[in-house]
Design a protein around this motif. Structure first.
Motif, PDB file in Angstrom:
ATOM      1  N   MET A  33      16.600  61.880 -33.354  1.00  0.00           N
ATOM      2  CA  MET A  33      17.041  63.133 -33.433  1.00  0.00           C
ATOM      3  C   MET A  33      16.430  64.567 -32.972  1.00  0.00           C
ATOM      4  N   LEU A  60      14.123  64.408 -30.554  1.00  0.00           N
ATOM      5  CA  LEU A  60      14.352  64.529 -29.071  1.00  0.00           C
ATOM      6  C   LEU A  60      15.770  65.114 -28.625  1.00  0.00           C
ATOM      7  N   LYS A  61      16.682  64.709 -29.162  1.00  0.00           N
ATOM      8  CA  LYS A  61      17.944  65.099 -28.842  1.00  0.00           C
ATOM      9  C   LYS A  61      18.188  66.797 -28.990  1.00  0.00           C
ATOM     10  N   ALA A  62      17.499  67.390 -30.117  1.00  0.00           N
ATOM     11  CA  ALA A  62      17.599  68.764 -30.270  1.00  0.00           C
ATOM     12  C   ALA A  62      16.902  69.319 -29.362  1.00  0.00           C
ATOM     13  N   GLU A  63      15.584  68.904 -29.166  1.00  0.00           N
ATOM     14  CA  GLU A  63      14.746  69.484 -28.033  1.00  0.00           C
ATOM     15  C   GLU A  63      15.553  69.661 -26.721  1.00  0.00           C
ATOM     16  N   ASN A  64      16.342  68.424 -26.233  1.00  0.00           N
ATOM     17  CA  ASN A  64      17.068  68.294 -25.045  1.00  0.00           C
ATOM     18  C   ASN A  64      18.248  69.486 -24.951  1.00  0.00           C
ATOM     19  N   ARG A  65      18.798  69.600 -26.070  1.00  0.00           N
ATOM     20  CA  ARG A  65      19.979  70.593 -26.183  1.00  0.00           C
ATOM     21  C   ARG A  65      19.137  72.082 -26.190  1.00  0.00           C
ATOM     22  N   ARG A  66      18.125  72.253 -26.674  1.00  0.00           N
ATOM     23  CA  ARG A  66      17.430  73.675 -26.668  1.00  0.00           C
ATOM     24  C   ARG A  66      17.226  73.909 -25.179  1.00  0.00           C
TER      25      ARG A  66
END
Length: 197
Positions: A1, A3-9
């Motif tokens: 989770m 990593l996904k949040a970091e990618n979205r940012r």
């Protein structure tokens, strides 16, 4: 989770950077013009404003408005067709662009190909009569009964001798493939035109 949040940012940051670059690209032109107006670096950026020492509309300095030349139009046809200028004469200033239309009609019951040959009086005018567009540049094929209108766009060179006040432009229209006509005799009109000037 995480990593996904970091990618979205990261995607959001890249989208903001891309949008900023897009806006900057559009804003660059007005900014450049404004800087040029303030500093006077690029005189072309002044656009429609008055340029110091200049005018908003550039005048055509090639036209000699102190002289007027009468140009007479003549049409000769070597064959059974109708060929004539729309105007018998016009007055122009040397250096001024003028256009005159010629009308042609094939009154025969057969297709024909034809071409026009120009001649000038006085003869010295030929070197100063610059045709920009002319039906005499090409051969034309006309169907039986077909009518055409063709332009002659020309400029008379201001270097033409000032004693020439009248020029006669004469066209001889002949059928291509038929017996070649004799050249029009321009000696007599040349003397008359010379006397006018």
């Amino acid at each position: 989770m995480g990593l996904k949040a970091e990618n979205r940012r990261m995607v959001r940051k890249l989208a903001v950077v891309a949008a900023g670059m897009f806006v900057f690209g559009y804003a660059l032109i007005p900014i450049y013009k404004h800087i040029c107006e303030l500093t006077g670096i690029n005189i072309l950026a002044l656009g429609e404003k008055q340029v110091p020492g200049g005018s908003t509309a550039a005048a055509n300095t090639q036209i000699d408005r102190s002289r007027t030349i009468t140009v007479e139009f003549d049409a000769n046809s070597r064959g059974p067709w109708q060929f004539k200028p729309q105007k018998a004469s016009i007055q122009v200033h040397p250096g001024e662009l003028a256009t005159v239309m010629y009308e042609f009609e094939n009154v025969q019951d057969r297709r024909m190909s034809a071409q026009a040959i120009p001649s000038y009086a006085p003869r010295q005018a030929a070197a100063h009569f610059n045709k920009l567009e002319c039906f005499c540049f090409e051969q034309y094929t006309l169907e039986p009964g077909e009518k055409k209108q063709w332009p002659v766009a020309f400029v008379i060179d201001p270097k033409l001798s000032s004693d020439v006040t009248t020029i006669t432009l004469s066209y001889t229209f002949f059928e291509v493939g038929a017996k070649t006509p004799q050249a029009p005799q321009a000696a007599a009109p040349a003397q008359r035109s010379g006397e006018r000037g």
